[in-house]
Design a protein around this motif. Structure first.
Motif, short mmCIF file in Angstrom:
data_model
loop_
_atom_site.label_atom_id
_atom_site.label_comp_id
_atom_site.label_asym_id
_atom_site.label_seq_id
_atom_site.Cartn_x
_atom_site.Cartn_y
_atom_site.Cartn_z
N GLY A 30 0.81 -1.21 0.00
CA GLY A 30 0.00 0.00 0.00
C GLY A 30 0.85 1.26 0.00
N ILE A 31 1.93 1.27 0.78
CA ILE A 31 2.82 2.43 0.81
C ILE A 31 3.44 2.66 -0.56
CG2 ILE A 31 5.01 3.31 1.72
CD1 ILE A 31 2.78 3.65 3.68
N GLN A 32 3.87 1.59 -1.21
CA GLN A 32 4.47 1.73 -2.53
C GLN A 32 3.47 2.29 -3.53
OE1 GLN A 32 5.94 -2.23 -3.35
NE2 GLN A 32 7.17 -2.23 -1.48
N ALA A 33 2.23 1.83 -3.47
CA ALA A 33 1.20 2.35 -4.37
C ALA A 33 0.92 3.82 -4.09
CB ALA A 33 -0.09 1.53 -4.22
N ALA A 71 -1.10 20.86 5.95
CA ALA A 71 -1.78 20.88 4.64
C ALA A 71 -1.24 19.79 3.74
CB ALA A 71 -1.61 22.26 4.00
N ALA A 72 0.09 19.59 3.74
CA ALA A 72 0.70 18.55 2.92
C ALA A 72 0.28 17.17 3.39
CB ALA A 72 2.23 18.68 2.97
N GLN A 73 0.23 16.99 4.70
CA GLN A 73 -0.18 15.69 5.24
C GLN A 73 -1.63 15.39 4.89
OE1 GLN A 73 0.74 15.72 9.43
NE2 GLN A 73 2.94 15.42 9.09
N LYS A 74 -2.49 16.40 4.96
CA LYS A 74 -3.90 16.21 4.62
C LYS A 74 -4.08 15.88 3.14
CE LYS A 74 -6.00 19.04 8.25
NZ LYS A 74 -6.80 20.25 8.55
N GLU A 75 -3.26 16.48 2.30
CA GLU A 75 -3.36 16.18 0.86
C GLU A 75 -2.97 14.73 0.59
OE1 GLU A 75 -1.74 17.88 -3.45
OE2 GLU A 75 -1.53 19.09 -1.63
N ILE A 76 -1.93 14.25 1.27
CA ILE A 76 -1.52 12.86 1.10
C ILE A 76 -2.59 11.92 1.65
CG2 ILE A 76 0.16 11.12 1.83
CD1 ILE A 76 2.31 13.29 1.69
N LEU A 77 -3.18 12.28 2.79
CA LEU A 77 -4.25 11.47 3.36
C LEU A 77 -5.45 11.42 2.44
CD1 LEU A 77 -4.20 12.43 7.16
CD2 LEU A 77 -3.59 10.23 6.14
N SER A 78 -5.74 12.54 1.77
CA SER A 78 -6.85 12.58 0.83
C SER A 78 -6.60 11.60 -0.32
CB SER A 78 -7.03 14.01 0.28
OG SER A 78 -8.09 14.06 -0.64
N ILE A 79 -5.36 11.57 -0.81
CA ILE A 79 -5.00 10.62 -1.87
C ILE A 79 -5.14 9.19 -1.36
CG2 ILE A 79 -3.09 9.79 -3.31
CD1 ILE A 79 -2.01 12.68 -3.31
N ALA A 80 -4.70 8.96 -0.11
CA ALA A 80 -4.77 7.62 0.47
C ALA A 80 -6.22 7.16 0.61
CB ALA A 80 -4.08 7.60 1.84
N ARG A 81 -7.10 8.07 1.03
CA ARG A 81 -8.51 7.70 1.19
C ARG A 81 -9.15 7.40 -0.16
NH1 ARG A 81 -8.42 12.40 4.63
NH2 ARG A 81 -8.14 11.80 6.81
N ARG A 82 -8.79 8.20 -1.18
CA ARG A 82 -9.33 7.95 -2.52
C ARG A 82 -8.89 6.57 -3.01
NH1 ARG A 82 -6.76 8.08 -7.02
NH2 ARG A 82 -5.06 9.41 -6.30
N MET A 83 -7.63 6.25 -2.80
CA MET A 83 -7.12 4.96 -3.23
C MET A 83 -7.77 3.83 -2.43
SD MET A 83 -3.07 5.88 -3.76
CE MET A 83 -2.68 4.27 -4.48
N SER A 84 -8.04 4.08 -1.16
CA SER A 84 -8.71 3.08 -0.34
C SER A 84 -10.13 2.85 -0.84
CB SER A 84 -8.74 3.54 1.12
OG SER A 84 -9.46 2.64 1.93
N ASP A 85 -10.84 3.93 -1.18
CA ASP A 85 -12.20 3.81 -1.71
C ASP A 85 -12.22 3.01 -3.01
OD1 ASP A 85 -13.22 5.26 0.37
OD2 ASP A 85 -13.30 7.16 -0.71
N ALA A 86 -11.15 3.16 -3.80
CA ALA A 86 -11.06 2.45 -5.08
C ALA A 86 -10.53 1.03 -4.93
CB ALA A 86 -10.17 3.24 -6.04
N GLY A 87 -10.21 0.64 -3.71
CA GLY A 87 -9.72 -0.71 -3.48
C GLY A 87 -8.26 -0.91 -3.84
N GLU A 88 -7.52 0.19 -4.02
CA GLU A 88 -6.12 0.08 -4.43
C GLU A 88 -5.19 -0.14 -3.25
OE1 GLU A 88 -5.26 3.59 -6.63
OE2 GLU A 88 -6.92 3.31 -8.03
N ILE A 89 -5.55 0.34 -2.08
CA ILE A 89 -4.78 0.12 -0.86
C ILE A 89 -5.75 -0.13 0.28
CG2 ILE A 89 -2.86 1.60 -1.61
CD1 ILE A 89 -3.84 3.73 0.31
N VAL A 90 -5.22 -0.66 1.38
CA VAL A 90 -6.03 -0.88 2.58
C VAL A 90 -5.43 -0.05 3.70
CG1 VAL A 90 -6.82 -2.57 4.28
CG2 VAL A 90 -6.65 -3.21 1.86
N LEU A 91 -6.21 0.85 4.26
CA LEU A 91 -5.74 1.69 5.35
C LEU A 91 -5.82 0.89 6.64
CD1 LEU A 91 -7.41 5.10 4.47
CD2 LEU A 91 -5.18 4.22 3.81
N GLY A 92 -4.67 0.74 7.28
CA GLY A 92 -4.67 0.01 8.54
C GLY A 92 -3.82 -1.24 8.52
N GLY A 93 -3.18 -1.52 7.38
CA GLY A 93 -2.23 -2.62 7.34
C GLY A 93 -2.82 -3.99 7.11
#
Length: 353
Positions: A267-270, A324-346
């Protein structure tokens, strides 16, 4: 990630353009190039089918595009036509193609409304018009409404916009609204229709026969995630004072930047493939050493060395810029999680080194 030889941004499915390589272009950049190549009229027609978040994202990408070669343009168009003809037969099964494409890109929840607008011709409701308004303006619209109406509006909108709207209320109102959002389960069609009439009488909404799922603890956690850290902590403490169990439930569902350490290596790599080096450097200025090491080990040796050098060379950064930078990265992570590309939480699949 956009480091050294752009290897972090490479897409494993990228194709070669005639005389050029598309691998260095992100999906958003390809979408921007395609829209620019269509011309103003056709691009405008396509943008009409996008929601405010998608328009903002693709618009910002288009504005930032530079040094795009003719071969890359040709490659993007060829890739699009090849994808379309291969999966839809240029008209046969196009509905399924659109549904699958949007669901993969946006996640099922966010894609559903957009799919309805494109395939079913759904009308814009009064509530939907709020998504296009400035957060302060939305706050002014609902400021004097009943708190339950305020809660329904907040639960209906995207979490980041909802957080910006909450910022315009005092802490007592914020607490009341969030307690009501957490308690929401479903809203009757008649109630939504009445709310549409209140908010935007010139728009009419189409409601189905079923109730609409809305709100709940998970939505509350998502909204609070988008508040600045001080306000989020204060609001969470206030919720615990009123209902300690509810506050703990919300806290357990919140995902903050430090929680990225619990995302598996794959997930981190993605995620790194979607995040620019400049953004990552600023975000990591406020991260602990363990999280930094997690990031470093999921990069190539050369990219990790360059990132370490960039962090050391970077001067002092304002806390607001780091957040602000951290929130932008989290926003990307949540979008990817919604799309099933990564799993938040390991809880993802097999790790990759």
């Amino acid at each position: 990630m956009a480091a050294d030889d752009n290897e972090g941004k490479n897409d494993s499915k990228a194709v070669k353009a005639p005389g050029g390589d598309l691998a260095s272009l992100s999906h958003k950049e390809r979408a921007g190039i395609l829209l620019l190549s269509l011309g103003e009229k056709d691009a405008a027609e396509l943008l009409k089918h996008l929601g405010p978040k998608e328009v903002q994202a693709v618009g910002a990408t288009m504005a930032a595009l530079k040094d795009i070669t003719q071969s890359q343009v040709e490659g993007v168009v060829a890739e699009f036509l090849d994808s379309l003809s291969g999966q839809t037969g240029m008209g046969m099964g196009a509905d399924d193609y659109i549904r699958n494409m949007l669901t993969q890109a946006l996640g099922s929840d966010k894609a559903s409304g957009l799919i309805d607008r494109i395939l079913l011709g759904g009308n814009t409701t009064g509530l939907d018009t709020l998504k296009w308004m400035e957060s302060r303006a939305v706050a002014d619209v609902i400021r004097h409404e009943h708190p339950q109406i305020q809660a329904i509006v907040i639960a209906y909108l995207e979490s980041d916009q909802a957080a910006e709207i909450l910022f315009n209320f005092d802490e007592k109102v914020r607490l009341d609204i969030m307690m009501r959002v957490a308690a929401l389960q479903a809203v009757q069609p008649a109630a939504l229709q009445e709310l549409n009439d209140i908010l935007e009488k010139q728009f009419s909404g189409n409601q189905g026969a079923q109730t609409t799922a809305m709100g709940g603890v998970k939505v509350s956690a998502s909204i609070i995630n988008y508040l600045d850290s001080g306000m989020a902590s204060e609001l969470l403490d206030q919720i615990k004072e009123v209902d300690e169990e509810l506050g703990i439930q919300i806290q357990d569902l919140m995902f903050v930047f430090e929680n990225l350490i619990d995302v598996d290596d794959r997930g981190i790599q993605a995620l790194l493939r979607e995040v620019s080096t400049d953004l990552l450097v600023i975000a990591l200025k406020g991260a602990d050493d363990d999280l930094k090491e997690k990031i470093f080990k999921n990069m190539s040796k050369r990219a990790a060395e360059l990132l370490r050098d960039d962090l050391e060379a970077k001067g002092p950064v304002k806390v607001s810029e780091v957040e602000a930078a951290q929130k932008e990265i989290l926003s990307i992570a949540r979008r990817m999680s919604d799309a099933g590309e990564i799993v938040l939480g390991g809880a993802g699949g097999e790790q990759m080194m």
